[in-house]
Design a protein around this motif. Structure first.
Motif, short mmCIF file in Angstrom:
data_model
loop_
_atom_site.label_atom_id
_atom_site.label_comp_id
_atom_site.label_asym_id
_atom_site.label_seq_id
_atom_site.Cartn_x
_atom_site.Cartn_y
_atom_site.Cartn_z
N ARG A 65 0.86 -1.18 0.00
CA ARG A 65 0.00 0.00 0.00
C ARG A 65 0.89 1.23 0.00
NH1 ARG A 65 -0.51 3.13 4.53
NH2 ARG A 65 0.16 2.28 6.54
N SER A 66 0.35 2.33 -0.48
CA SER A 66 1.09 3.58 -0.43
C SER A 66 1.13 4.11 1.00
CB SER A 66 0.45 4.62 -1.35
OG SER A 66 0.55 4.23 -2.70
N VAL A 67 2.27 4.61 1.40
CA VAL A 67 2.46 5.17 2.74
C VAL A 67 2.80 6.65 2.61
CG1 VAL A 67 3.86 5.10 4.84
CG2 VAL A 67 3.18 2.97 3.71
N ARG A 68 1.98 7.49 3.21
CA ARG A 68 2.21 8.94 3.15
C ARG A 68 2.39 9.56 4.54
NH1 ARG A 68 -1.46 7.64 -0.87
NH2 ARG A 68 -0.91 8.38 -2.98
N LYS A 69 2.48 8.73 5.55
CA LYS A 69 2.72 9.21 6.91
C LYS A 69 3.75 8.29 7.54
CE LYS A 69 0.22 10.56 11.13
NZ LYS A 69 -1.09 10.60 11.81
N PHE A 70 4.85 8.87 7.99
CA PHE A 70 5.99 8.07 8.40
C PHE A 70 6.29 8.24 9.88
CE2 PHE A 70 6.45 9.05 3.91
CZ PHE A 70 6.65 7.79 3.37
N GLY A 71 6.83 7.17 10.47
CA GLY A 71 7.23 7.16 11.86
C GLY A 71 8.56 7.87 12.05
N PRO A 72 9.06 7.86 13.30
CA PRO A 72 10.24 8.68 13.63
C PRO A 72 11.57 8.10 13.18
CG PRO A 72 9.47 7.48 15.57
CD PRO A 72 8.46 7.24 14.49
N ARG A 73 11.65 6.78 12.94
CA ARG A 73 12.97 6.23 12.66
C ARG A 73 13.41 6.53 11.23
NH1 ARG A 73 14.73 1.74 9.93
NH2 ARG A 73 13.22 0.15 9.24
N GLY A 74 14.71 6.65 11.05
CA GLY A 74 15.25 6.92 9.74
C GLY A 74 15.43 5.65 8.92
N VAL A 75 15.96 5.83 7.73
CA VAL A 75 16.34 4.71 6.87
C VAL A 75 17.87 4.66 6.88
CG1 VAL A 75 16.29 3.76 4.53
CG2 VAL A 75 14.32 5.04 5.40
N THR A 76 18.43 3.55 7.32
CA THR A 76 19.87 3.46 7.49
C THR A 76 20.58 3.38 6.15
OG1 THR A 76 19.95 1.04 7.55
CG2 THR A 76 19.49 2.18 9.64
N ASP A 77 21.87 3.68 6.16
CA ASP A 77 22.67 3.53 4.94
C ASP A 77 22.70 2.07 4.49
OD1 ASP A 77 23.26 6.19 4.59
OD2 ASP A 77 25.20 6.10 5.62
N GLU A 78 22.70 1.16 5.47
CA GLU A 78 22.68 -0.26 5.12
C GLU A 78 21.39 -0.63 4.38
OE1 GLU A 78 25.52 0.48 8.33
OE2 GLU A 78 23.40 0.97 8.08
N GLU A 79 20.27 -0.07 4.83
CA GLU A 79 18.99 -0.32 4.15
C GLU A 79 18.99 0.30 2.77
OE1 GLU A 79 15.89 -0.75 7.91
OE2 GLU A 79 16.61 1.24 7.32
N LEU A 80 19.50 1.53 2.65
CA LEU A 80 19.58 2.18 1.35
C LEU A 80 20.39 1.35 0.37
CD1 LEU A 80 19.23 4.53 -0.64
CD2 LEU A 80 21.17 5.67 0.50
N THR A 81 21.53 0.82 0.83
CA THR A 81 22.37 -0.01 -0.03
C THR A 81 21.61 -1.24 -0.51
OG1 THR A 81 24.36 0.73 1.12
CG2 THR A 81 24.54 -1.31 -0.13
N THR A 82 20.81 -1.83 0.39
CA THR A 82 20.01 -3.00 0.01
C THR A 82 18.95 -2.63 -1.02
OG1 THR A 82 20.37 -4.09 2.13
CG2 THR A 82 18.42 -4.75 0.89
N LEU A 83 18.30 -1.49 -0.85
CA LEU A 83 17.28 -1.06 -1.81
C LEU A 83 17.88 -0.87 -3.20
CD1 LEU A 83 15.12 1.55 0.16
CD2 LEU A 83 14.99 -0.95 0.13
N VAL A 84 19.06 -0.28 -3.26
CA VAL A 84 19.70 -0.06 -4.56
C VAL A 84 20.15 -1.38 -5.18
CG1 VAL A 84 21.59 1.07 -5.77
CG2 VAL A 84 20.35 2.29 -3.97
#
Length: 264
Positions: free
Chosen positions: A28-47
Motif C-alpha cells: 500500500r502507499s504510505v504517506r505518513k511516516f514514523g520517527p525512525r530513519g532509513v539506514t545507509d545499510e537499508e539504502l544499499t540494500t534497496l539499490v
C-alpha cells in the motif's frame, strides 16, 4: 488473507503463494511516516534490489539520487505540488532516466550513439527506471519500510533538474518517499480491478470492461471507510480529462526535448 483485501472480495483466493507474493499483495502507499530513519545499510540494500531488476540489453539507463537534507526535501515537496509527506519522509529517492551515461561513454570513445535520439530509447530509459524502482519498493516492504511513488516530480521538471544538478540527457522520472509506516495513518491495502478486467487469454476482449461496475462498488466502499467519496471510473475520467488535470505535465514532450530526449 491479503488477496481478499487486494481485490475487495471476500471470496478471492490464490493457491500459489509464498512469502514474496505475500509482501507484494500487502503493498500500500504510505504517506505518513514514523520517527525512525532509513539506514545507509537499508539504502544499499534497496539499490542492490533495484539493480537486480531486468534491464533492456543490459543498458542500465537509470540512476537514483538519495535525498535526506531537510531543506532540499522541502523544496522538492514544493515543486511536487506541495506534498508535505516528501519533507516528512526520512528518505526521498529521485529516480532518473539516465541516457547521459551512455552519451558520456560515446564521447570518451570518440563515437556516436544516434539511437539514443529515438523514442524507443526514451521508452527504455523510463521503463527500466520503473522496473528498478519497483524492485526497491518490494525490498523496502520486506524490511518493514513503506513508500509511495511521486509522479508529481514531473510537474516542474526543469526546476527539479536544476535542484538536483542533473546533467544533459537525464530527467527525473518520479520520486519515492521511503520510511517507517506510521500505524496511525488512515489507509489500507487498496482494492484493484478484478483479474477478469485485466487478464485476457490469447486475444484482447473489450468485454472485460463488464467487470468495472463491481469494482466501482468495491472502491466506493473502500473510500467510504476513510471518509472519501467517489469511484474508480469518476477518478480515471477526471484525471485524464485534459491538460488542466495534469499538474503542468502536459508540457513534458517539449521539456524532454530541451533536456536531451528528442525521442524522434
Amino acid at each position: 488473507m491479503s488477496v481478499t483485501a487486494r481485490y475487495g472480495d471476500s471470496e478471492a483466493e490464490l493457491k500459489a503463494v509464498n512469502d514474496i507474493v505475500r509482501v507484494q499483495l500487502a503493498h500500500r502507499s504510505v504517506r505518513k511516516f514514523g520517527p525512525r530513519g532509513v539506514t545507509d545499510e537499508e539504502l544499499t540494500t534497496l539499490v542492490a534490489a533495484a539493480q537486480s531488476a531486468p534491464t533492456s540489453s543490459n543498458l542500465q539507463p537509470w540512476s537514483v539520487i538519495a535525498v535526506r537534507d531537510p531543506e532540499r526535501k522541502a523544496r522538492l515537496a514544493h515543486l511536487s505540488g506541495q506534498q508535505d509527506f516528501i519533507a516528512q519522509a526520512p528518505l526521498f529517492l529521485v529516480w532518473i532516466a539516465d541516457l547521459g551515461r551512455a552519451r558520456r561513454l560515446a564521447a570518451r570513445r570518440g563515437t556516436s550513439v544516434d539511437a539514443a535520439d529515438y523514442l524507443e530509447t526514451t521508452l527504455i530509459g523510463f521503463i527500466d527506471t520503473a522496473l528498478a524502482a519497483q524492485n526497491a519498493v518490494t525490498a523496502a516492504e520486506s524490511l518493514g519500510l513503506g513508500s509511495v511513488f511521486v509522479g508529481a516530480i514531473r510537474n516542474r521538471t526543469e526546476e527539479v533538474a536544476a535542484e538536483l544538478k542533473l546533467p544533459p540527457h537525464t530527467v527525473a522520472a518520479f520520486g519515492l518517499a521511503v520510511g517507517e509506516p506510521d500505524p496511525t495513518e488512515a489507509a489500507d491495502v487498496k482494492p484493484r480491478l478484478p483479474q477478469a478486467a485485466v487478464l485476457h487469454r490469447e486475444q484482447y476482449t473489450e468485454a472485460a470492461d463488464d467487470h468495472i461496475d463491481v469494482y466501482d462498488e468495491r472502491l466506493t466502499a473502500y473510500n467510504a471507510r476513510f471518509g472519501l467519496a467517489g469511484n474508480w471510473t469518476d477518478r480515471v475520467l477526471a484525471r485524464l480529462k485534459g491538460p488542466e488535470s495534469m499538474g503542468g505535465r502536459h508540457r513534458l514532450r517539449a521539456i524532454l526535448d530541451s533536456l536531451g530526449f528528442p525521442s524522434r
